[in-house]
Design a protein around this motif. Structure first.
Motif, PDB file in Angstrom:
ATOM      1  N   TYR A 204       0.838  -1.208   0.000  1.00  0.00           N
ATOM      2  CA  TYR A 204       0.000   0.000   0.000  1.00  0.00           C
ATOM      3  C   TYR A 204       0.869   1.253   0.000  1.00  0.00           C
ATOM      4  O   TYR A 204       0.667   2.169  -0.807  1.00  0.00           O
ATOM      5  CB  TYR A 204      -0.913  -0.012   1.226  1.00  0.00           C
ATOM      6  N   LEU A 205       1.864   1.279   0.874  1.00  0.00           N
ATOM      7  CA  LEU A 205       2.750   2.443   0.961  1.00  0.00           C
ATOM      8  C   LEU A 205       3.568   2.615  -0.309  1.00  0.00           C
ATOM      9  O   LEU A 205       3.817   3.740  -0.755  1.00  0.00           O
ATOM     10  CB  LEU A 205       3.673   2.304   2.172  1.00  0.00           C
ATOM     11  N   PHE A 206       3.998   1.501  -0.900  1.00  0.00           N
ATOM     12  CA  PHE A 206       4.786   1.588  -2.129  1.00  0.00           C
ATOM     13  C   PHE A 206       3.981   2.228  -3.253  1.00  0.00           C
ATOM     14  O   PHE A 206       4.461   3.151  -3.925  1.00  0.00           O
ATOM     15  CB  PHE A 206       5.265   0.201  -2.560  1.00  0.00           C
TER      16      PHE A 206
ATOM     17  N   GLY B 111       3.442   5.894  -2.686  1.00  0.00           N
ATOM     18  CA  GLY B 111       4.626   6.675  -3.035  1.00  0.00           C
ATOM     19  C   GLY B 111       4.860   6.718  -4.531  1.00  0.00           C
ATOM     20  O   GLY B 111       5.279   7.744  -5.077  1.00  0.00           O
ATOM     21  N   LEU B 112       4.567   5.603  -5.215  1.00  0.00           N
ATOM     22  CA  LEU B 112       4.725   5.555  -6.671  1.00  0.00           C
ATOM     23  C   LEU B 112       3.781   6.544  -7.343  1.00  0.00           C
ATOM     24  O   LEU B 112       4.153   7.205  -8.325  1.00  0.00           O
ATOM     25  CB  LEU B 112       4.452   4.138  -7.172  1.00  0.00           C
ATOM     26  N   TYR B 113       2.575   6.660  -6.806  1.00  0.00           N
ATOM     27  CA  TYR B 113       1.610   7.631  -7.337  1.00  0.00           C
ATOM     28  C   TYR B 113       2.194   9.037  -7.312  1.00  0.00           C
ATOM     29  O   TYR B 113       2.098   9.794  -8.282  1.00  0.00           O
ATOM     30  CB  TYR B 113       0.310   7.553  -6.530  1.00  0.00           C
TER      31      TYR B 113
ATOM     32  N   PHE C  21      11.771   4.409   2.596  1.00  0.00           N
ATOM     33  CA  PHE C  21      10.844   3.289   2.492  1.00  0.00           C
ATOM     34  C   PHE C  21      11.026   2.567   1.163  1.00  0.00           C
ATOM     35  O   PHE C  21      11.009   1.333   1.106  1.00  0.00           O
ATOM     36  CB  PHE C  21       9.403   3.768   2.634  1.00  0.00           C
ATOM     37  N   PHE C  22      11.199   3.316   0.053  1.00  0.00           N
ATOM     38  CA  PHE C  22      11.404   2.701  -1.255  1.00  0.00           C
ATOM     39  C   PHE C  22      12.628   1.791  -1.233  1.00  0.00           C
ATOM     40  O   PHE C  22      12.605   0.687  -1.784  1.00  0.00           O
ATOM     41  CB  PHE C  22      11.585   3.767  -2.328  1.00  0.00           C
TER      42      PHE C  22
END
Length: 214
Positions: free
Chosen positions: A151-153, A156-158, A194-195
């Motif tokens: 979800y977090l990835f 962040g990608l968005y 995080f990435f």
């Protein structure tokens, strides 16, 4: 519209669907920051008030409604339907530390003092820091479930794809929104560590873990 904008929207939608799916399947909100979800719901509510005053396209309207519904449903699941599973002891980030400066900045740095413009500016600034309670919660517990990291990835990608969208718009339309771009850069910076952990651990089948705060 360009490919980066569309991919960004799809990545954002996928992130929200992953989170809702995780909660519904597991019947649990463990590991999810309710405070971050409240902030995101506030972001969409203040940003999309123009649904009643400004029609851009069917695509734009549908995406706004879907994002609003997903955000509000997530908050309901956390604080309503599955509130017994909510980890309030670790979701302790003080929201006033974000809301007070964001509100102040919205009145100081904006394009117009019209109410809807102030609220739009507020939503842009708030979105850039809304994930902090979730990241704080992960650092406090020391780890995160795989679905939560996915979800977090995608969230962040968005934001990263939207940065590419703004670059493309500047190249093709000579359009530059300083408030949105600067806030987007700030938000992307929060995801950088995080990435790295996502690529080096989660994609290799390991559980994402962080050093516990002293």
């Amino acid at each position: 519209m360009n490919v980066f904008r569309i991919l960004g929207d799809l990545s954002h939608l996928l992130a929200m669907i992953l989170l809702l799916g995780k909660i519904w399947r597991s019947k649990s909100c463990a590991g999810i920051s309710g405070k971050s979800q409240i902030l995101f719901a506030l972001v969409f509510t203040t940003r999309y008030l123009d649904l009643f005053t400004n029609f851009i396209s069917i695509y734009n309207t549908v995406m706004k409604v879907v994002f609003l519904l997903c955000a509000c449903t997530t908050v309901y699941m956390i604080y309503g339907k599955f509130r017994e599973t909510f980890d309030s002891e670790n979701d302790t980030f003080r929201l006033e530390l974000l809301l007070v400066p964001v509100i102040g900045l919205s009145f100081l740095e904006n394009y117009s003092v019209a109410p809807l413009e102030i609220l739009w500016t507020f939503s842009i600034y708030l979105e850039s820091v809304a994930i902090l309670p979730q990241l704080f919660m992960i650092s406090k517990t020391g780890e995160a479930e795989t679905i939560t990291t996915h979800y977090l990835f995608f969230l962040g990608l968005y934001r990263a794809l939207y940065l590419a969208n703004w670059i493309r718009r500047y190249q093709t339309e000579n359009f530059y929104d300083q408030i949105a771009v600067v806030s987007g850069v700030v938000q992307t910076i929060f995801y950088c560590d995080f990435f790295y952990l996502y690529v080096t651990k989660v994609l290799k089948g390991k559980k994402l873990s962080l050093p516990m705060p002293i």
